[in-house]
Motif scaffolding. Sequence first.
Motif, PDB file in Angstrom:
ATOM      1  N   GLY A  32       0.802  -1.217   0.000  1.00 50.14           N
ATOM      2  CA  GLY A  32       0.000   0.000   0.000  1.00 50.14           C
ATOM      3  C   GLY A  32       0.836   1.269   0.000  1.00 50.14           C
ATOM      4  N   GLU A  33       2.043   1.206   0.598  1.00 51.74           N
ATOM      5  CA  GLU A  33       2.905   2.385   0.622  1.00 51.74           C
ATOM      6  C   GLU A  33       3.364   2.775  -0.777  1.00 51.74           C
ATOM      7  OE1 GLU A  33       5.356  -1.311   1.153  1.00 51.74           O
ATOM      8  OE2 GLU A  33       3.508  -0.490   2.025  1.00 51.74           O
ATOM      9  N   LEU A  34       3.389   1.799  -1.700  1.00 46.93           N
ATOM     10  CA  LEU A  34       3.780   2.086  -3.075  1.00 46.93           C
ATOM     11  C   LEU A  34       2.645   2.716  -3.869  1.00 46.93           C
ATOM     12  CD1 LEU A  34       5.674  -1.251  -3.819  1.00 46.93           C
ATOM     13  CD2 LEU A  34       6.656   0.928  -3.091  1.00 46.93           C
ATOM     14  N   LEU A  35       1.416   2.411  -3.490  1.00 40.58           N
ATOM     15  CA  LEU A  35       0.263   2.944  -4.217  1.00 40.58           C
ATOM     16  C   LEU A  35       0.195   4.463  -4.123  1.00 40.58           C
ATOM     17  CD1 LEU A  35      -2.514   0.370  -3.256  1.00 40.58           C
ATOM     18  CD2 LEU A  35      -1.423   0.639  -5.480  1.00 40.58           C
ATOM     19  N   ALA A  36       0.682   4.997  -3.002  1.00 36.13           N
ATOM     20  CA  ALA A  36       0.609   6.447  -2.800  1.00 36.13           C
ATOM     21  C   ALA A  36       1.724   7.189  -3.529  1.00 36.13           C
ATOM     22  CB  ALA A  36       0.665   6.760  -1.304  1.00 36.13           C
ATOM     23  N   ASP A  37       2.674   6.443  -4.100  1.00 40.02           N
ATOM     24  CA  ASP A  37       3.828   7.039  -4.786  1.00 40.02           C
ATOM     25  C   ASP A  37       3.578   6.985  -6.285  1.00 40.02           C
ATOM     26  OD1 ASP A  37       6.341   7.410  -6.080  1.00 40.02           O
ATOM     27  OD2 ASP A  37       7.393   6.807  -4.257  1.00 40.02           O
ATOM     28  N   THR A  38       3.266   8.128  -6.875  1.00 41.75           N
ATOM     29  CA  THR A  38       2.918   8.169  -8.296  1.00 41.75           C
ATOM     30  C   THR A  38       4.036   7.614  -9.170  1.00 41.75           C
ATOM     31  OG1 THR A  38       1.538  10.114  -7.912  1.00 41.75           O
ATOM     32  CG2 THR A  38       2.179   9.657 -10.182  1.00 41.75           C
ATOM     33  N   GLY A  39       5.277   7.977  -8.864  1.00 45.73           N
ATOM     34  CA  GLY A  39       6.399   7.480  -9.645  1.00 45.73           C
ATOM     35  C   GLY A  39       6.543   5.983  -9.549  1.00 45.73           C
ATOM     36  N   ALA A  40       6.389   5.423  -8.351  1.00 44.37           N
ATOM     37  CA  ALA A  40       6.488   3.977  -8.164  1.00 44.37           C
ATOM     38  C   ALA A  40       5.369   3.258  -8.902  1.00 44.37           C
ATOM     39  CB  ALA A  40       6.448   3.642  -6.670  1.00 44.37           C
ATOM     40  N   ARG A  41       4.158   3.792  -8.806  1.00 45.78           N
ATOM     41  CA  ARG A  41       3.024   3.172  -9.519  1.00 45.78           C
ATOM     42  C   ARG A  41       3.303   3.093 -11.007  1.00 45.78           C
ATOM     43  NH1 ARG A  41      -0.698   6.614  -6.977  1.00 45.78           N
ATOM     44  NH2 ARG A  41      -1.058   7.619  -8.983  1.00 45.78           N
ATOM     45  N   ARG A  42       3.836   4.179 -11.568  1.00 43.62           N
ATOM     46  CA  ARG A  42       4.089   4.226 -13.005  1.00 43.62           C
ATOM     47  C   ARG A  42       5.174   3.218 -13.399  1.00 43.62           C
ATOM     48  NH1 ARG A  42       4.584   9.411 -13.506  1.00 43.62           N
ATOM     49  NH2 ARG A  42       2.362   9.590 -13.925  1.00 43.62           N
ATOM     50  N   GLN A  43       6.252   3.162 -12.615  1.00 41.14           N
ATOM     51  CA  GLN A  43       7.332   2.214 -12.910  1.00 41.14           C
ATOM     52  C   GLN A  43       6.836   0.775 -12.840  1.00 41.14           C
ATOM     53  OE1 GLN A  43      11.389   4.516 -11.407  1.00 41.14           O
ATOM     54  NE2 GLN A  43      10.490   2.944 -10.148  1.00 41.14           N
ATOM     55  N   ILE A  44       6.023   0.477 -11.847  1.00 42.26           N
ATOM     56  CA  ILE A  44       5.505  -0.878 -11.690  1.00 42.26           C
ATOM     57  C   ILE A  44       4.579  -1.229 -12.851  1.00 42.26           C
ATOM     58  CG2 ILE A  44       4.010  -2.329 -10.261  1.00 42.26           C
ATOM     59  CD1 ILE A  44       5.186  -0.699  -7.840  1.00 42.26           C
ATOM     60  N   ALA A  45       3.722  -0.291 -13.221  1.00 38.80           N
ATOM     61  CA  ALA A  45       2.805  -0.539 -14.338  1.00 38.80           C
ATOM     62  C   ALA A  45       3.578  -0.819 -15.626  1.00 38.80           C
ATOM     63  CB  ALA A  45       1.869   0.656 -14.525  1.00 38.80           C
ATOM     64  N   GLU A  46       4.643  -0.074 -15.855  1.00 34.15           N
ATOM     65  CA  GLU A  46       5.441  -0.279 -17.070  1.00 34.15           C
ATOM     66  C   GLU A  46       6.113  -1.646 -17.069  1.00 34.15           C
ATOM     67  OE1 GLU A  46       7.960   3.117 -16.896  1.00 34.15           O
ATOM     68  OE2 GLU A  46       6.461   4.488 -17.769  1.00 34.15           O
ATOM     69  N   GLN A  47       6.571  -2.102 -15.908  1.00 30.39           N
ATOM     70  CA  GLN A  47       7.185  -3.429 -15.824  1.00 30.39           C
ATOM     71  C   GLN A  47       6.151  -4.537 -16.022  1.00 30.39           C
ATOM     72  OE1 GLN A  47      10.486  -3.729 -12.663  1.00 30.39           O
ATOM     73  NE2 GLN A  47       9.317  -1.936 -12.019  1.00 30.39           N
ATOM     74  N   VAL A  59      -1.672 -11.579 -11.953  1.00 27.29           N
ATOM     75  CA  VAL A  59      -2.753 -11.167 -11.061  1.00 27.29           C
ATOM     76  C   VAL A  59      -2.134 -10.250 -10.022  1.00 27.29           C
ATOM     77  CG1 VAL A  59      -4.440 -11.902  -9.341  1.00 27.29           C
ATOM     78  CG2 VAL A  59      -4.083 -13.269 -11.409  1.00 27.29           C
ATOM     79  N   LEU A  60      -2.665  -9.045  -9.907  1.00 27.84           N
ATOM     80  CA  LEU A  60      -2.123  -8.043  -8.994  1.00 27.84           C
ATOM     81  C   LEU A  60      -3.023  -7.953  -7.762  1.00 27.84           C
ATOM     82  CD1 LEU A  60       0.167  -5.942  -8.829  1.00 27.84           C
ATOM     83  CD2 LEU A  60      -1.381  -4.292  -9.876  1.00 27.84           C
ATOM     84  N   VAL A  61      -2.396  -7.986  -6.591  1.00 24.79           N
ATOM     85  CA  VAL A  61      -3.121  -7.892  -5.317  1.00 24.79           C
ATOM     86  C   VAL A  61      -2.604  -6.663  -4.571  1.00 24.79           C
ATOM     87  CG1 VAL A  61      -3.635  -9.033  -3.124  1.00 24.79           C
ATOM     88  CG2 VAL A  61      -3.356 -10.409  -5.214  1.00 24.79           C
ATOM     89  N   HIS A  62      -3.499  -5.897  -3.983  1.00 26.04           N
ATOM     90  CA  HIS A  62      -3.054  -4.734  -3.215  1.00 26.04           C
ATOM     91  C   HIS A  62      -3.898  -4.545  -1.968  1.00 26.04           C
ATOM     92  CE1 HIS A  62      -6.306  -1.765  -3.956  1.00 26.04           C
ATOM     93  NE2 HIS A  62      -6.464  -2.407  -5.095  1.00 26.04           N
ATOM     94  N   GLY A  63      -3.262  -3.950  -0.982  1.00 27.35           N
ATOM     95  CA  GLY A  63      -3.957  -3.491   0.210  1.00 27.35           C
ATOM     96  C   GLY A  63      -4.019  -1.983   0.154  1.00 27.35           C
ATOM     97  N   GLY A  64      -3.553  -1.363   1.212  1.00 27.25           N
ATOM     98  CA  GLY A  64      -3.555   0.096   1.265  1.00 27.25           C
ATOM     99  C   GLY A  64      -3.420   0.570   2.688  1.00 27.25           C
ATOM    100  N   GLY A  65      -2.550  -0.139   3.434  1.00 33.93           N
ATOM    101  CA  GLY A  65      -2.442   0.153   4.855  1.00 33.93           C
ATOM    102  C   GLY A  65      -2.059   1.581   5.164  1.00 33.93           C
ATOM    103  N   GLY A  66      -1.081   2.126   4.430  1.00 29.30           N
ATOM    104  CA  GLY A  66      -0.656   3.499   4.697  1.00 29.30           C
ATOM    105  C   GLY A  66      -1.760   4.505   4.457  1.00 29.30           C
ATOM    106  N   GLU A  67      -2.453   4.348   3.339  1.00 28.28           N
ATOM    107  CA  GLU A  67      -3.552   5.256   3.021  1.00 28.28           C
ATOM    108  C   GLU A  67      -4.688   5.108   4.023  1.00 28.28           C
ATOM    109  OE1 GLU A  67      -5.847   8.143   1.242  1.00 28.28           O
ATOM    110  OE2 GLU A  67      -3.714   7.695   1.011  1.00 28.28           O
ATOM    111  N   LEU A  68      -4.943   3.864   4.461  1.00 34.17           N
ATOM    112  CA  LEU A  68      -5.988   3.638   5.454  1.00 34.17           C
ATOM    113  C   LEU A  68      -5.628   4.309   6.774  1.00 34.17           C
ATOM    114  CD1 LEU A  68      -8.612   2.361   6.373  1.00 34.17           C
ATOM    115  CD2 LEU A  68      -7.381   0.190   6.716  1.00 34.17           C
ATOM    116  N   ARG A 103     -10.158   5.705  -4.191  1.00 36.70           N
ATOM    117  CA  ARG A 103      -9.059   6.358  -4.874  1.00 36.70           C
ATOM    118  C   ARG A 103      -7.882   5.433  -5.162  1.00 36.70           C
ATOM    119  NH1 ARG A 103      -4.384   8.966  -3.884  1.00 36.70           N
ATOM    120  NH2 ARG A 103      -4.441   8.573  -1.646  1.00 36.70           N
ATOM    121  N   LEU A 104      -7.511   4.583  -4.180  1.00 33.55           N
ATOM    122  CA  LEU A 104      -6.324   3.753  -4.357  1.00 33.55           C
ATOM    123  C   LEU A 104      -6.434   2.852  -5.582  1.00 33.55           C
ATOM    124  CD1 LEU A 104      -5.331   2.592  -0.755  1.00 33.55           C
ATOM    125  CD2 LEU A 104      -4.044   4.078  -2.268  1.00 33.55           C
ATOM    126  N   GLN A 105      -7.513   2.085  -5.646  1.00 33.96           N
ATOM    127  CA  GLN A 105      -7.628   1.151  -6.767  1.00 33.96           C
ATOM    128  C   GLN A 105      -7.863   1.885  -8.089  1.00 33.96           C
ATOM    129  OE1 GLN A 105     -10.881  -1.968  -7.565  1.00 33.96           O
ATOM    130  NE2 GLN A 105      -9.257  -3.177  -6.599  1.00 33.96           N
TER     131      GLN A 105
END
Length: 310
Positions: A32-47, A59-68, A103-105
């Motif tokens: 979840g800490e990566l979801l809040a980082d726009t740059g990290a999200r973009r890099q992960i999506a590209e990979q 199959v991608l799984v996510h939580g969102g502990g930091g945002e929660l 917002r996260l998803q």
Amino acid sequence: MNPHTSPWRILRSAARYVARFRDRIFVIKLGGELLADTGARRQIAEQLAVLWRFSIPVVLVHGGGGELDRFCGRAGIAVEKAAGRRITSPAVLDAAKMSFIGRLQTDLLAELRAAGLSPVGLSGVDAGLVGARRRGPTTVDGRRVDFGEVGDIESVNPDILHQLLAAGHLPVVTSLTGNDAGEIFNTNADTLAAELAAAMGAEKLFYLLDQPGLLNDPADPASLITEIHPEALTARIKDGRVAGGMRPKCEALMRALEQGVKRVHLISGLRADALLEEVFTNEGSGTLVHADAALAMPGSPNGGEVAHAG
């Protein structure tokens, strides 16, 4: 990787892994800490788009502990945890519904779409994907804890995930689960990823972190453990060297290994191309956890490949 290495040699090396992993499912858990980082999200999506173009289903799984936590802080809702696991009051569960599926998803789906993928967002409640029950009071580190509206997974029916993959979509699953009585639970995303990987017969399970992998010294990013067996990892959990949020991850991945997942990888979600390096090179980029005593090591009969990608 040596920058002076022949590009054709690199291509030939990568092609071996493409052939090996084509049509083999990877389950990837995004912290979840990566979801809040726009740059990290973009890099992960590209990979992920690279894997997809090589016909490696994800199959991608996510939580969102930091945002929660931030959502609860703004709303004045108490945040409590025990052994790295969240205690979920009814108010926290409502906050999780709003932040995870809101917002996260949505932001993650938009980033994946921009990378050329066809993502579909869902939770464990959709299509009976996960059957869960409310966790009863339990003893954790000598303390009796009521985790509240937390769901323990009883069953997984991955049919909807297989259908989405077959239709060319990338399933994105958030960590809310339910049961046939209409109850909804907050379930640890690390555990959900492990159970989905086992139920789908995944080739690999990845945990993308905000650190390079499993560290010998949590305060020293250079103390990366590149490879570890379950017995050694269990010892680290018991003696407290694995603690905090890393503990439920390691407990979950041990469960995945017990259920037949052969390779689990703990890698950085912040470093550019760390996922691709872990998949397509022998050296890898993070920590490989496996139970195979015959895995190639330097000086072994098969040529000395460490084979994080193996």
